[in-house]
Design a protein around this motif. Sequence first.
Motif, PDB file in Angstrom:
ATOM      1  N   LYS A   1      -3.945   9.566   2.591  1.00 30.66           N
ATOM      2  CA  LYS A   1      -2.745   9.555   1.740  1.00 30.66           C
ATOM      3  C   LYS A   1      -1.518  10.146   2.454  1.00 30.66           C
TER       4      LYS A   1
ATOM      5  N   CYS B   1       1.203   6.508   2.127  1.00 34.40           N
ATOM      6  CA  CYS B   1       0.306   5.353   2.241  1.00 34.40           C
ATOM      7  C   CYS B   1      -0.868   5.591   1.287  1.00 34.40           C
ATOM      8  N   ASN B   2      -0.945   4.791   0.245  1.00 32.00           N
ATOM      9  CA  ASN B   2      -1.962   5.003  -0.781  1.00 32.00           C
ATOM     10  C   ASN B   2      -3.128   4.022  -0.721  1.00 32.00           C
ATOM     11  N   HIS B   3      -2.871   2.832  -0.177  1.00 28.78           N
ATOM     12  CA  HIS B   3      -3.891   1.786  -0.141  1.00 28.78           C
ATOM     13  C   HIS B   3      -3.702   0.931   1.105  1.00 28.78           C
TER      14      HIS B   3
ATOM     15  N   GLY C   1       0.788  -1.227   0.000  1.00 30.47           N
ATOM     16  CA  GLY C   1       0.000   0.000   0.000  1.00 30.47           C
ATOM     17  C   GLY C   1       0.820   1.276   0.000  1.00 30.47           C
TER      18      GLY C   1
ATOM     19  N   SER D   1      -3.799   5.461   4.704  1.00 32.62           N
ATOM     20  CA  SER D   1      -4.151   5.384   3.280  1.00 32.62           C
ATOM     21  C   SER D   1      -5.425   6.169   2.985  1.00 32.62           C
TER      22      SER D   1
END
Length: 189
Positions: free
Chosen positions: A118, A122-124, A63, A115
Amino acid sequence: MSEKGNYLLAVIKTKEIYDTLAESLSNIIEEMEQTKSINVDGTTYDLEYFLGGDWKFLACVCGIGGANANYACIWCTCPKIERHNMEKSWSILDPGHVHHMHFGARSLEKIEKFSKTKKYNCNHAPLFSFIPISRDVIIDTLHLYLRITDNLIKLLIRELKRADAIERKKLFTDNFPRDKYKHMAEYEK
């Protein structure tokens, strides 16, 4: 450690994009998460999963965003600007305070939490939410060494170009006559 007892679970030919990997790996992730042990001929074996691969793949399935981002480390939240500072301590094991990411290791929970906003690259949510990052996510050393070597060679070439430019008292161009730029010519040889 040896390869004994290690088994490859998936080979996928696809782009290393979070959504594509999430879809491609969904069945195996679900099965792995549910399978904690197996029974063979009356003997029960506990399973332990490790996640390996190159930086891009590991960051994607954990992520985390790209390696050129400010918080690129998969295991801790050391910002790019602090990587050189040897007086600071960064941990890949100690997560520190839950609400304070600085100086702490990443955790599955923190990545999922951040996430949503963001933060800290941390994107996902991590795809393998049952594999601890600090202990069982392992980068492929060949790719790591190649990347380090790549950067070191780039820096060496930059210094050689600078030395040639200083001696010639002018800027270095990409198309250089090899007889006039001895440092780069020697490196090429």
